[in-house]
Design a protein around this motif. Structure first.
Motif, mmCIF file in Angstrom:
data_model
loop_
_atom_site.group_PDB
_atom_site.id
_atom_site.type_symbol
_atom_site.label_atom_id
_atom_site.label_comp_id
_atom_site.label_asym_id
_atom_site.label_seq_id
_atom_site.Cartn_x
_atom_site.Cartn_y
_atom_site.Cartn_z
ATOM 1 N N HIS A 208 0.839 -1.201 0.000
ATOM 2 C CA HIS A 208 0.000 0.000 0.000
ATOM 3 C C HIS A 208 0.865 1.239 0.000
ATOM 4 C CE1 HIS A 208 -4.158 -1.342 0.647
ATOM 5 N NE2 HIS A 208 -3.646 -2.316 1.374
ATOM 6 N N SER A 209 0.486 2.208 -0.824
ATOM 7 C CA SER A 209 0.906 3.573 -0.559
ATOM 8 C C SER A 209 -0.129 4.109 0.420
ATOM 9 C CB SER A 209 0.923 4.409 -1.839
ATOM 10 O OG SER A 209 1.204 5.762 -1.516
ATOM 11 N N ALA A 210 0.191 4.038 1.696
ATOM 12 C CA ALA A 210 -0.747 4.478 2.735
ATOM 13 C C ALA A 210 -0.925 5.992 2.718
ATOM 14 C CB ALA A 210 -0.259 4.013 4.107
ATOM 15 N N THR A 211 -0.106 6.672 1.941
ATOM 16 C CA THR A 211 -0.272 8.096 1.667
ATOM 17 C C THR A 211 -1.665 8.381 1.134
ATOM 18 O OG1 THR A 211 2.052 8.117 0.994
ATOM 19 C CG2 THR A 211 0.707 10.011 0.341
ATOM 20 N N LYS A 212 -2.229 7.413 0.433
ATOM 21 C CA LYS A 212 -3.467 7.623 -0.318
ATOM 22 C C LYS A 212 -4.694 7.387 0.571
ATOM 23 C CE LYS A 212 -0.630 8.136 -3.864
ATOM 24 N NZ LYS A 212 0.661 7.623 -3.445
ATOM 25 N N TYR A 213 -5.462 6.352 0.290
ATOM 26 C CA TYR A 213 -6.737 6.163 0.984
ATOM 27 C C TYR A 213 -6.586 5.819 2.466
ATOM 28 C CZ TYR A 213 -9.368 6.291 -3.387
ATOM 29 O OH TYR A 213 -9.963 6.692 -4.563
ATOM 30 N N LEU A 214 -5.549 5.090 2.839
ATOM 31 C CA LEU A 214 -5.426 4.692 4.241
ATOM 32 C C LEU A 214 -5.215 5.915 5.124
ATOM 33 C CD1 LEU A 214 -3.353 1.380 4.048
ATOM 34 C CD2 LEU A 214 -5.823 1.717 3.968
ATOM 35 N N GLY A 215 -4.281 6.791 4.731
ATOM 36 C CA GLY A 215 -4.124 8.056 5.449
ATOM 37 C C GLY A 215 -5.342 8.943 5.219
ATOM 38 N N GLY A 216 -5.691 9.115 3.954
ATOM 39 C CA GLY A 216 -6.973 9.697 3.589
ATOM 40 C C GLY A 216 -7.110 11.197 3.664
ATOM 41 N N HIS A 217 -6.067 11.917 4.097
ATOM 42 C CA HIS A 217 -6.226 13.358 4.280
ATOM 43 C C HIS A 217 -5.101 14.167 3.632
ATOM 44 C CE1 HIS A 217 -8.895 11.653 7.310
ATOM 45 N NE2 HIS A 217 -9.533 12.802 7.303
ATOM 46 N N SER A 218 -4.323 13.553 2.770
ATOM 47 C CA SER A 218 -3.276 14.242 2.009
ATOM 48 C C SER A 218 -2.304 15.008 2.908
ATOM 49 C CB SER A 218 -3.902 15.204 0.984
ATOM 50 O OG SER A 218 -4.723 14.493 0.078
ATOM 51 N N ASP A 219 -1.980 14.416 4.057
ATOM 52 C CA ASP A 219 -1.088 15.108 4.999
ATOM 53 C C ASP A 219 0.069 14.237 5.485
ATOM 54 O OD1 ASP A 219 -2.511 13.331 6.576
ATOM 55 O OD2 ASP A 219 -3.451 14.852 7.839
ATOM 56 N N THR A 337 -9.002 19.804 -7.381
ATOM 57 C CA THR A 337 -7.699 20.469 -7.363
ATOM 58 C C THR A 337 -6.744 19.740 -8.299
ATOM 59 O OG1 THR A 337 -8.010 21.155 -5.066
ATOM 60 C CG2 THR A 337 -5.754 21.152 -5.900
ATOM 61 N N LEU A 338 -6.035 20.492 -9.131
ATOM 62 C CA LEU A 338 -5.034 19.904 -10.012
ATOM 63 C C LEU A 338 -3.793 19.611 -9.170
ATOM 64 C CD1 LEU A 338 -3.904 19.114 -12.785
ATOM 65 C CD2 LEU A 338 -3.323 21.533 -13.149
ATOM 66 N N ALA A 339 -3.550 18.347 -8.915
ATOM 67 C CA ALA A 339 -2.446 17.967 -8.026
ATOM 68 C C ALA A 339 -2.104 16.498 -8.200
ATOM 69 C CB ALA A 339 -2.825 18.237 -6.564
ATOM 70 N N GLU A 340 -0.871 16.156 -7.804
ATOM 71 C CA GLU A 340 -0.453 14.762 -7.751
ATOM 72 C C GLU A 340 -1.219 14.051 -6.631
ATOM 73 O OE1 GLU A 340 2.134 13.135 -9.389
ATOM 74 O OE2 GLU A 340 3.200 14.760 -10.413
ATOM 75 N N SER A 341 -1.076 12.739 -6.591
ATOM 76 C CA SER A 341 -1.605 11.875 -5.533
ATOM 77 C C SER A 341 -3.098 11.615 -5.689
ATOM 78 C CB SER A 341 -1.293 12.436 -4.144
ATOM 79 O OG SER A 341 -1.369 11.409 -3.169
ATOM 80 N N LEU A 342 -3.663 10.963 -4.691
ATOM 81 C CA LEU A 342 -5.057 10.513 -4.752
ATOM 82 C C LEU A 342 -5.486 10.015 -3.381
ATOM 83 C CD1 LEU A 342 -5.176 6.975 -4.968
ATOM 84 C CD2 LEU A 342 -3.627 7.692 -6.786
ATOM 85 N N GLY A 343 -6.763 9.713 -3.256
ATOM 86 C CA GLY A 343 -7.262 9.043 -2.065
ATOM 87 C C GLY A 343 -7.568 9.921 -0.876
ATOM 88 N N GLY A 344 -7.443 11.246 -1.031
ATOM 89 C CA GLY A 344 -7.777 12.135 0.073
ATOM 90 C C GLY A 344 -9.254 12.460 0.108
#
Length: 396
Positions: A208-219, A337-344
């Motif tokens: 998992h990239s836990a950066t995405k849905y698991l973290g869920g808040h783009s932080d 928002t135009l930005a990298e990443s996902l799942g927030g």
């Protein structure tokens, strides 16, 4: 990672727990025996006092183990119905650890259309170290068989794929892997354990990239691995400890906090994703729409079988099919928002060819469908009317 003597107790406590309960309580028994804190404390320390040389309370140095990271690792294992979890400084750090299981001359079969960062790590780093990668179209799993050699050691699957949303039959690929005594690793970032459980379908490793849905808040930026096999877990733990690509206690805490609302957020992501996908498919200025929930989506029947929903990730191309038309749409979005990443929790729009997949050569990108007119959406949890209205004005 769970220590050996914790294994039996951990498994016994997780078996009967339903998923929504696991997001709150999974793997979190006795996390603070000192004061009874309801939330896992942030152990912001690099080292731990010892009563005698080698005599400690389970932790000696935070690279090898930290109570907050351990709580996250147990939570990850619980969510994926695994036995051992490991947390890293990023999703790519987690993939890096898996690849360090292999040696020069080994071969890995990987999904053809995968995340650009994974492709970059495979080709720009590990190919130079002597590991060979074969990128294969896995929509029909039997395509894999012709690429298996005596040197093949692992199959790397991403499903749904990023950004084309292609679906790969994990159970079918698992049979091929087991027949040929290969490891099977699955990147479960897009689906999350809420929608898909690769270990239950026969995978050996879940990433998992836990950066995405698991973290869920783009932080936060965090990665994770989950396995069932104890010997494999021990090898990965050694690599984690020796290489040191760990996440800190603050980051571990943030992902743990995010996981506690994963089930609620995923419900809304799925609902909004369906509404947005249907809107796009009916719009006269939209070309192709890629979302696994459509009956005509390739391998929709597989998605329906191995997933409990179709998620909030959507890709689509503009009708004009040009870079200019795609650029105009993403630059005019107001709620997205135009930005990298996902799942927030917020909705994001991206242009894969120039952002997430720019590291893949143009010729290779376009073979997989990542053309200049393609836009990828991470549909958040806002009101669907606002999201559809934003897309309407940007397309109009």
């Amino acid at each position: 990672m769970l220590k050996h003597n914790e294994y039996a107790t951990f498994v016994a406590n997780q078996i009967a727990m339903k998923f929504n309960t696991k997001t709150i309580h999974g793997g979190q028994e006795n996390i603070d025996p000192g004061y009874g804190s309801v939330m896992p404390p942030i152990y912001q320390t690099s080292t731990y006092a010892q009563s005698t040389p080698g005599g400690h309370k389970g932790f000696e140095y935070s690279r090898s183990g930290n109570p907050t990271r351990s709580a996250l690792e147990k939570s990850l294992a619980s969510l994926e119905n695994g036995d051992f979890g490991l947390a890293y400084g990023s999703g790519l750090a987690a993939i890096d650890a898996v690849l360090k299981l292999f040696k020069p001359g080994d071969e890995i079969i990987a999904t053809k259309d995968l995340y650009g960062g994974s492709y970059r790590l495979f080709t720009a780093i590990f190919e130079n170290l002597g590991i060979r990668f074969r990128f294969v179209e896995m929509g029909e799993e039997n395509n894999i068989k012709q690429y298996i050699t005596d040197n093949t050691k692992m199959i790397w699957v991403e499903t749904p794929t990023n950004p084309m949303m292609n679906i790969i039959d994990i159970a079918a690929v698992s049979k091929i892997a087991k027949t040929n005594k290969l490891l099977l690793a699955v990147d479960n970032t897009f689906a999350t354990p809420y929608l898909q459980l690769p270990l239950d379908l026969g995978a050996d490793i879940v990433m998992h990239s836990a950066t995405k849905y698991l973290g869920g808040h783009s932080d936060v930026v965090v990665g994770g691995l989950v396995v069932k096999d104890e010997k494999l877990a021990e090898k990965l733990y050694f690599i984690q400890k020796a290489s040191g690509a760990i996440c800190g206690p603050q980051d571990s805490f943030l992902v743990l906090r995010g996981i506690k609302t994963l089930h609620l957020r995923m419900q809304r992501h799925c609902e909004n994703g369906e509404a947005v996908a249907k809107f796009l498919k009916a719009h006269p200025k939209v070309g192709k729409v890629y979302w696994p929930g459509f009956r005509d989506h390739p391998n929709h029947h597989i998605a329906k079988k191995q997933m409990t929903g179709f998620g909030g990730m959507i890709s689509f191309s503009t009708k004009e099919d040009t870079l200019e038309s795609a650029t105009k749409v993403v630059e005019n979005l107001k709620v997205f928002t135009l930005a990298e990443s996902l799942g927030g929790v917020e909705s994001l729009a991206g242009h894969p060819a120039s952002m997430t997949h720019a590291s893949i050569p143009k010729e290779e990108r376009e073979k997989t469908g990542v053309v200049d007119s393609l836009i990828r959406l991470s549909v958040g949890i806002e009101d669907e009317e606002d999201l559809i209205g934003d897309l309407e004005q940007a397309l109009g």
